[in-house]
Design an enzyme around this catalytic site. Structure first.
Site, short mmCIF file in Angstrom:
data_model
loop_
_atom_site.label_atom_id
_atom_site.label_comp_id
_atom_site.label_asym_id
_atom_site.label_seq_id
_atom_site.Cartn_x
_atom_site.Cartn_y
_atom_site.Cartn_z
CB SER A 45 6.33 -9.66 -3.33
OG SER A 45 5.94 -8.35 -3.04
CG ASN A 58 -0.49 -2.25 6.94
OD1 ASN A 58 -0.50 -3.21 6.16
ND2 ASN A 58 -0.89 -1.03 6.56
CG HIS A 107 0.36 2.59 3.34
ND1 HIS A 107 -0.82 2.13 2.78
CD2 HIS A 107 0.53 3.84 2.89
CE1 HIS A 107 -1.32 3.07 2.01
NE2 HIS A 107 -0.52 4.13 2.07
CG LEU A 167 -7.22 2.10 5.72
CD1 LEU A 167 -7.29 0.59 5.87
CD2 LEU A 167 -7.95 2.55 4.47
C1 GRF Z 1 2.52 -3.67 -1.00
O1 GRF Z 1 2.83 -2.57 -1.81
C2 GRF Z 1 2.17 -3.24 0.39
O2 GRF Z 1 2.87 -2.11 0.81
C3 GRF Z 1 0.71 -2.92 0.28
O3 GRF Z 1 0.19 -3.89 -0.61
C4 GRF Z 1 1.23 -4.36 -1.46
C5 GRF Z 1 1.29 -5.83 -1.28
O4 GRF Z 1 2.20 -6.44 -2.17
N1 GRF Z 1 0.07 -2.90 1.57
P1 GRF Z 1 2.60 -7.96 -1.94
O5 GRF Z 1 1.30 -8.78 -1.94
O6 GRF Z 1 3.33 -8.08 -0.65
O7 GRF Z 1 3.46 -8.33 -3.11
#
Ligand code: GRF
Length: 214
Positions: free
Chosen positions: A13, A107, A109, A144
């Site tokens: 997403s 990234n 998170h 990480l």
């Molecule tokens: C998100 O919550 C992101 O912050 C984390 O993994 C999830 C990925 O969701 N790293 P999507 O695949 O982008 O829907």
């Protein structure tokens, strides 16, 4: 126009949020490729349907992490990626890869880092009883969920929240924060000095948020 490579492992997403942001004519970045380490990642299909070049690089098909990462690196370069966005990419990257793309690899998170790095962030945030949760976009370093923070969004933890409700609220913020962070980078406004990010012309919010409300 900044060319972006997105690495995913699943739902995708955030990858879609970046792709959609790139459809606006005044947005300074475009997703050039979406690469997944899992063939069945739903995000791959969505990206393909949106007309984006996709690839699967399955880690099981490679002798080791280095060979796997070299393939990803090659695919990113082939697509002309200038910035790499991790978006739910579930493989830990080696120092070789993070150095290859140093300051060009970011990234997202789902916590207010440095709180709650790693997995099960929402569960741990609820267990800790924090009143604010959120998400963070940061430059990637070998450690990480660690590296210079570019942008964060805070969301309130509400009475009656469970993991799913909190995750959904944070995810909504992620979909706005990630394209905004990429925009700032694409506009050349993001500088790193001594591992701290400074953003030219960025405004901080003026209000303090209280939870519960005063
Ligand atoms: C998100 O919550 C992101 O912050 C984390 O993994 C999830 C990925 O969701 N790293 P999507 O695949 O982008 O829907």
């Amino acid at each position: 126009m900044l060319k972006v490579g997105v690495l995913i492992s699943g739902r995708g997403s955030n990858a879609m949020a970046l792709i959609e942001a790139g459809l606006a004519h005044n947005y300074p970045a475009r997703v050039a490729t979406v690469i997944s380490n899992r063939l069945e990642a739903p995000g791959l299909r969505f990206a393909h349907e949106a007309g984006i070049k996709t690839a699967t690089v399955n880690h099981h098909s490679y002798a080791g992490r280095e060979a796997f990462e070299r393939e990803i690196d090659a695919r990113l370069k082939e697509a002309g990626a200038q910035l790499v966005c991790l978006a739910g990419f579930m493989r830990v990257l080696s120092p070789w890869f993070t150095e290859q793309w140093r300051d060009r690899l970011i990234n997202i998170h789902p916590s207010l880092l440095p709180a709650f790095p790693g997995l099960d962030t929402h569960k741990r945030a609820l267990a800790a009883g924090v009143k604010f949760a959120g998400c963070t976009v940061h430059f990637v370093r070998a450690e990480l969920d660690h590296g210079p923070i570019i942008a964060q969004a805070a969301v309130p933890v509400m009475p009656g929240d469970d993991e799913a409700k909190l995750a959904a609220r944070v995810l909504e913020a992620e979909h706005k924060l990630y394209p905004q962070a990429v925009r700032l980078i694409a506009e050349g406004r993001v500088n790193i000095f001594e591992e701290t990010v400074f953003i030219e012309g960025a405004l901080a919010p003026v209000a303090t948020l209280f939870n519960p409300v005063l």
